[in-house]
Design an enzyme around this catalytic site. Structure first.
Site, PDB file in Angstrom:
ATOM      1  CB  CYS A  34      -0.833   0.059   1.287  1.00  0.00           C
ATOM      2  SG  CYS A  34      -2.213  -1.055   1.292  1.00  0.00           S
ATOM      3  CB  CYS A  38      -3.611   2.544   2.294  1.00  0.00           C
ATOM      4  SG  CYS A  38      -4.911   1.397   1.789  1.00  0.00           S
ATOM      5  CB  CYS A  65      -3.481  -1.719  -1.986  1.00  0.00           C
ATOM      6  SG  CYS A  65      -5.015  -1.208  -1.221  1.00  0.00           S
ATOM      7  CB  CYS A  68      -3.956   3.193  -1.353  1.00  0.00           C
ATOM      8  SG  CYS A  68      -2.821   1.796  -1.279  1.00  0.00           S
TER       9      CYS A  68
END
Ligand SMILES: [Zn+2]
Lengths: 201, 286
Positions: A34, A38, A65, A68
């Protein structure tokens, strides 16, 4: 500037924008990585490792991810203080130097040996030049899928994949779904516009 | 944009306060790009018109460099703020970047054209150059646009006589020598800032200032620093300009981001428009 574990963890807890792009959080339990900003709940301290670039996360088997969206992180492949050779090489990779070419030729272009270049990459980025090139292609493809009206074949070509089969394989492995399903919703929303507008950050 | 606006090359670029548009040429194909900031958001939106989809990645990358989007602005600002002389200026212009260029050759030509004349005069000359030697834009379809040309190719300018366009003999020679060097691939890759500046300085009509300016904007060297620039030498000591040596000494602590320090100094002097007059004009070349 090297960031220590504690500084990074506090940045993640605070979702501190100033750190966005300067490191990525890889979560050992979920195998996902991330951006510091995030919105997902902050993982436990002991489950986080912090990596200097997205390619390092890919090389270690972490997946980007979907919340994000590391592909739109600022400074994805930014310059590095005190490592002009690395910055210069990153520029050449961005120009597609490794889409067809070899790392050895790239090293020669920036005036260092092949092994030295790999060592510099490991030291500063935690990833090999090839991993950086591959990560760029994957993340750029993901951005094109989300933000443009291009067909999957066009995305594969635009992102520098050698074949549509290879593209499907890599995207499947990275996102655990076929590229066409990567973000169906986003895609439909954007299809209404007819030009292709990638966002630059 | 504030920096790019007065420097737009007529026929090739169109710039407004929230808009940048230009013609592009890649692998012999013509296209157009349009970039604008998205209000309230931290990104730019690019519209790319190009016949070959495989070219999108390199186009986006070149746009990123044009707007210096790869710069680590927080880190750079934090570094420069350590110098009390820069602190206020850095705080006043958060997130400042060093504007790059779509095309290195174009920027280098533009830098030479601008020597010792005003930005406006240099822009006029650039317009004439483009009209005389640039390929007409060919997009296949007709669209409404004021952009009509590609920037001339180095192979063309290497053998063109530019004096009828109003260039001095020295300036015309400087541009054809530069064009020949680029056409031969001599200015392609440099292993360091020093070697880039050294190679550029060997060209006729390119002195230290122009070499550093080209390194800063076209080669994206974050530590390039035109220390002979009068604007820079004056900005920290208005009444009694620093010598080049004094300025370089002071700039030691700004490394490796001296190009950003130069931008802060130029812009905070309110020289956005006149900057080039000072930078490209008064800073005399040998
Ligand atoms: Zn996330």
């Amino acid at each position: 500037m090297k960031l220590d574990h504690e500084t990074c963890y506090r940045a993640v807890q605070a979702r501190d924008r100033r750190f966005d792009g300067r490191f990525f959080t890889a979560v050992l339990t979920t195998k996902i990585y991330c951006r510091p900003i995030c919105p997902a709940p902050t993982p436990k301290r002991e489950n986080c490792i912090f990596l200097p670039c997205a390619a390092a996360a890919h090389e270690k088997g972490f997946r980007p991810c979907l919340r994000c969206r590391p592909e739109i992180s600022p400074g994805l492949f930014a310059q590095f203080e005190g490592a002009a050779v690395v910055s210069r090489t990153l520029n050449l990779i961005a120009e597609g130097a490794l889409d067809n070419g070899k790392v050895a030729d790239l090293a020669e272009q920036v005036g260092v040996g092949d092994r030295h270049l790999r060592r510099l990459f490991t030291e500063h980025l935690g990833a090999s030049p090839l991993a950086v090139a591959q990560t760029r292609r994957i993340l750029f493809a993901k951005q094109l899928i989300d933000e443009t009206s291009l067909s999957m074949t066009d995305v594969a070509m635009a992102a520098g994949f050698m074949s549509i089969r290879r593209f499907n394989e890599v995207m499947q492995k990275t996102y655990q779904r076929s590229p066409a399903n990567c973000d169906e919703f986003m895609l439909q929303k954007i299809r209404k516009t007819h030009l292709h507008p990638p966002k630059l950050r | 944009m504030r920096f790019l606006l007065p420097r737009a090359i007529p026929g090739v670029e169109a710039v407004a306060s929230d808009f940048y548009c230009r013609t592009i040429c890649l692998d012999g194909l013509h296209g157009m790009v349009e970039v604008r900031p998205v209000e309230g958001q931290n990104h730019l939106l690019a519209k790319i018109r190009f016949p070959k989809v495989g070219a999108i990645a390199p186009i986006v990358e070149r746009l990123r460099r044009l707007f210096d989007l790869n710069a680590n602005v927080t880190e750079i600002a934090a570094h420069l703020e350590r110098d009390p002389q820069l602190r206020g200026r850095v705080a006043a212009l958060p997130g400042l970047r060093v504007p790059g260029t779509w095309d290195r050759f174009e920027l280098a030509v533009r830098a030479i054209l601008g020597q010792q004349i005003s930005v406006a005069a240099a822009t006029k000359l650039a317009g004439r150059l483009v009209e005389a030697y640039g390929e007409p834009l060919n997009l296949g379809t007709s669209i409404e646009t004021s952009l009509r040309f590609m920037f001339p190719k180095p192979e063309v300018l290497a053998i063109a006589d530019l004096t009828p366009l109003g260039l001095t003999r020295a300036r015309a020679k400087a541009i054809s020598s530069l064009a020949a060097a680029v056409a031969e691939g001599q200015l392609h890759n440099f292993s360091s800032l020093e070697s880039a500046v050294q190679t550029l300085c060997k060209l006729p009509g390119v002195g230290e200032w122009t070499a550093h300016y080209i390194a800063m904007r076209a080669l994206r060297e974050p530590d390039a620093f035109p220390a002979t620039d009068l604007g820079l030498r004056r900005s920290l000591s208005p009444n009694n300009p620093l010598t080049k040596a004094q300025l370089l000494e002071m700039a030691q602590s700004w490394r490796p981001w001296r190009a950003y320090a130069a931008m802060y100094l130029w812009l905070s002097e309110g020289l956005a428009d006149d900057l080039a007059l000072l930078a490209e004009g008064i800073a005399l070349e040998p």
